[in-house]
Scaffold this motif. Structure first.
Motif, PDB file in Angstrom:
ATOM      1  N   ALA A  93      36.241  42.906  50.277  1.00 16.63           N
ATOM      2  CA  ALA A  93      35.421  41.821  50.824  1.00 16.63           C
ATOM      3  C   ALA A  93      36.179  40.497  50.749  1.00 16.63           C
ATOM      4  CB  ALA A  93      34.134  41.724  50.036  1.00 16.63           C
ATOM      5  N   GLY A  94      35.919  39.644  51.716  1.00 15.98           N
ATOM      6  CA  GLY A  94      36.531  38.321  51.732  1.00 15.98           C
ATOM      7  C   GLY A  94      37.671  38.226  52.716  1.00 15.98           C
TER       8      GLY A  94
ATOM      9  N   LYS B 193      35.313  38.515  56.528  1.00 14.07           N
ATOM     10  CA  LYS B 193      33.910  38.292  56.157  1.00 14.07           C
ATOM     11  C   LYS B 193      32.956  38.610  57.298  1.00 14.07           C
ATOM     12  CE  LYS B 193      34.894  34.563  52.847  1.00 14.07           C
ATOM     13  NZ  LYS B 193      34.094  34.829  51.649  1.00 14.07           N
TER      14      LYS B 193
ATOM     15  N   THR C 226      31.551  38.865  52.379  1.00 13.07           N
ATOM     16  CA  THR C 226      30.114  38.890  52.141  1.00 13.07           C
ATOM     17  C   THR C 226      29.347  38.284  53.318  1.00 13.07           C
ATOM     18  OG1 THR C 226      30.313  38.818  49.744  1.00 13.07           O
ATOM     19  CG2 THR C 226      28.270  38.010  50.648  1.00 13.07           C
TER      20      THR C 226
ATOM     21  N   ASN D   9      29.336  44.231  52.665  1.00 16.92           N
ATOM     22  CA  ASN D   9      29.042  43.553  51.411  1.00 16.92           C
ATOM     23  C   ASN D   9      28.012  42.460  51.697  1.00 16.92           C
ATOM     24  OD1 ASN D   9      29.421  41.259  49.545  1.00 16.92           O
ATOM     25  ND2 ASN D   9      31.121  42.421  48.668  1.00 16.92           N
TER      26      ASN D   9
ATOM     27  N   ASN E  13      26.605  42.233  46.315  1.00 19.88           N
ATOM     28  CA  ASN E  13      27.476  41.319  45.573  1.00 19.88           C
ATOM     29  C   ASN E  13      26.640  40.347  44.752  1.00 19.88           C
ATOM     30  OD1 ASN E  13      29.424  39.577  44.671  1.00 19.88           O
ATOM     31  ND2 ASN E  13      29.927  38.730  46.684  1.00 19.88           N
TER      32      ASN E  13
ATOM     33  N   LYS F 176      28.668  45.024  42.961  1.00 20.38           N
ATOM     34  CA  LYS F 176      29.971  44.438  42.621  1.00 20.38           C
ATOM     35  C   LYS F 176      29.833  43.493  41.435  1.00 20.38           C
ATOM     36  CE  LYS F 176      34.021  42.223  44.641  1.00 20.38           C
ATOM     37  NZ  LYS F 176      34.699  41.867  45.890  1.00 20.38           N
TER      38      LYS F 176
ATOM     39  N   SER G 287      36.792  44.464  40.353  1.00 21.63           N
ATOM     40  CA  SER G 287      35.918  43.367  40.048  1.00 21.63           C
ATOM     41  C   SER G 287      36.038  42.269  41.101  1.00 21.63           C
ATOM     42  CB  SER G 287      36.326  42.767  38.700  1.00 21.63           C
ATOM     43  OG  SER G 287      37.527  42.052  38.833  1.00 21.63           O
TER      44      SER G 287
ATOM     45  N   SER H 108      41.913  34.991  41.793  1.00 16.26           N
ATOM     46  CA  SER H 108      42.248  36.361  42.202  1.00 16.26           C
ATOM     47  C   SER H 108      43.761  36.509  42.165  1.00 16.26           C
ATOM     48  CB  SER H 108      41.729  36.628  43.616  1.00 16.26           C
ATOM     49  OG  SER H 108      42.278  35.692  44.508  1.00 16.26           O
ATOM     50  N   GLY H 109      44.242  37.732  42.368  1.00 16.61           N
ATOM     51  CA  GLY H 109      45.682  37.961  42.375  1.00 16.61           C
ATOM     52  C   GLY H 109      46.186  38.512  41.053  1.00 16.61           C
TER      53      GLY H 109
ATOM     54  N   GLY I 126      41.622  44.216  42.420  1.00 14.68           N
ATOM     55  CA  GLY I 126      42.093  43.038  41.708  1.00 14.68           C
ATOM     56  C   GLY I 126      43.560  43.092  41.355  1.00 14.68           C
ATOM     57  N   GLY I 127      44.328  42.154  41.914  1.00 12.35           N
ATOM     58  CA  GLY I 127      45.690  41.916  41.475  1.00 12.35           C
ATOM     59  C   GLY I 127      46.749  42.882  41.970  1.00 12.35           C
TER      60      GLY I 127
ATOM     61  N   SER J 171      42.649  43.064  48.463  1.00 17.16           N
ATOM     62  CA  SER J 171      41.890  41.974  49.042  1.00 17.16           C
ATOM     63  C   SER J 171      42.654  40.802  49.611  1.00 17.16           C
ATOM     64  CB  SER J 171      40.888  41.459  48.038  1.00 17.16           C
ATOM     65  OG  SER J 171      41.510  40.508  47.253  1.00 17.16           O
TER      66      SER J 171
END
Ligand SMILES: Cc1cc2nc3c(=O)[nH]c(=O)nc-3n(C[C@H](O)[C@H](O)[C@H](O)COP(=O)(O)O)c2cc1C
Length: 346
Positions: A65-66, A69, A89, A146, A179, A220, A248, A269-270, A298-299, A320
């Motif tokens: 997600a993101g 969108k 979302t 989402n 979410n 989420k 996450s 994030s990342g 994540g990451g 993401s």
């Protein structure tokens, strides 16, 4: 090729330009984006095909997600080699999000901080867009939608607001992610309690259970929850009939980044998120057993993280950050590495 140009732009503009190109790029050419001249076509190793939640995924690597969108470029992501796409979302009401700038690169840390606040076209417009894709039978990979709380909805109306989004979008999705963990909508993360999770999932389940084929629901969660609180929320979601969790979302803990973030607010994030977004689903898997679906995110910055995708606790590992961080070759690189990593583990 485009990355140096994109990095000169503000992070959100770069993302929008990437999305525009993705929308305009013929999908027949998209699958060439991830490859060098003369290399063979992206072939997804058949052993990566997986069946989860009653859905067939050509491979377990998805877009989180993101990235998209408003569901503007779903066919592009599948052409790049992704095995599923999670759009959103999306909120019941169209909303502009927070004032710009609201996405910040931290290049030294391989990270981003965003405080976008769910800018999106709203459930009606996104539903119309996805209806068109469905009418043309354009999706070959599972589509997750989402949904989040509209900023204008009062906390007391949160469950009803999620329900409204589901009523418009649920039937168009292969699975739906609820979410409750983005840090940029005031009060949203406060919904991560047993009572709220139960109330929201119950509200979404009412229209869901009326469908001829109810859709799998996932909740989420934030990486900042203590293990015990994440477990309590997860158990509440599963008891209310969810198929699993996405772990996450972004983090409000900036302590791992070297950049001066004192003036910043939002979600991180990342790369700095990798450890927690790997440990938390591992913990949930150990406590919850093999049944629930856990989508880990994540990451993931390069194909070297492929073995981490195979550790216990991860069913489907979406990516993401999109083209801004990783480049179009990442999905293919990861897909190449996964079979070898799996064989090494066996
Ligand atoms: C710019 C940006 C926008 C995001 N928007 C959303 C969103 O709308 N909904 C959501 O559930 N997660 C959103 N996320 C969170 C990602 O889906 C993901 O959970 C998180 O970024 C961790 O993954 P990563 O480290 O691979 O980026 C967003 C992340 C970024 C960087």
């Amino acid at each position: 090729m485009l990355r140096p140009l994109l990095f000169r732009l503000d992070a959100e503009r770069a993302h929008q330009l990437g999305l525009l190109l993705a929308r305009l790029w013929p999908t027949s050419l998209a699958s060439r984006l991830g490859r060098g001249v003369g290399e063979a076509d992206i072939t997804c190793p058949p052993e990566l095909a997986t069946r989860v939640m009653g859905l067939d995924f050509p491979n377990p690597l998805g877009v989180a997600a993101g990235v998209d969108k408003d569901a503007q470029a779903a066919t592009f992501w599948q052409a790049l080699g992704f095995g599923f796409v999670e759009v959103g979302t999306v909120t019941a009401l169209r909303q502009p999000g927070n004032p710009r700038p609201r996405v910040f690169r931290l290049p030294r840390d391989g990270a981003l901080i965003n405080r976008m606040g769910f800018p999106n076209d709203g459930a009606d417009v996104v539903a119309t867009r996805i209806e068109r894709l469905r009418q043309h039978d354009a999706l070959r990979v599972p589509l997750g939608i989402n949904i989040g709380k509209s900023k204008a909805a009062a906390a007391a109306d949160a469950a009803a607001d999620y329900r409204r989004s589901f009523e418009r979008l649920g039937e168009l999705a292969d699975f739906v992610v609820v979410n409750i963990s983005s840090p940029n909508t005031p009060g949203l993360r406060d919904l991560q309690t047993v009572d709220q999770v139960q109330a929201i999932v119950d509200a979404v389940q009412q229209p869901n259970q009326q469908l001829e084929q109810p859709r799998p629901l996932l909740v989420k969660l934030a990486p900042d929850l203590a293990d015990a609180d994440a477990l309590a929320c997860a158990q509440a979601a599963l008891t209310a009939g969810c198929a699993g969790l996405v772990v996450s979302n972004t983090s409000v803990d900036f302590s791992a980044v070297s950049a001066d973030t004192q003036q910043m607010s939002g979600g991180l994030s990342g790369a700095p998120l990798f450890a927690r977004s790997t440990a938390l689903p591992g913990h949930l898997r150990a406590e919850l057993g093999p049944a629930p679906v856990l989508i880990r995110v994540g990451g993931d910055m390069d194909a070297a993280s492929a073995p981490a995708h195979l550790a216990p606790g991860r069913d489907l590992p979406p990516l993401s950050p999109g083209p801004v961080h990783v480049g179009a070759s990442l999905p293919e690189g990861l897909l190449r590495e996964l079979p070898a990593a799996r064989a090494a583990r066996a």
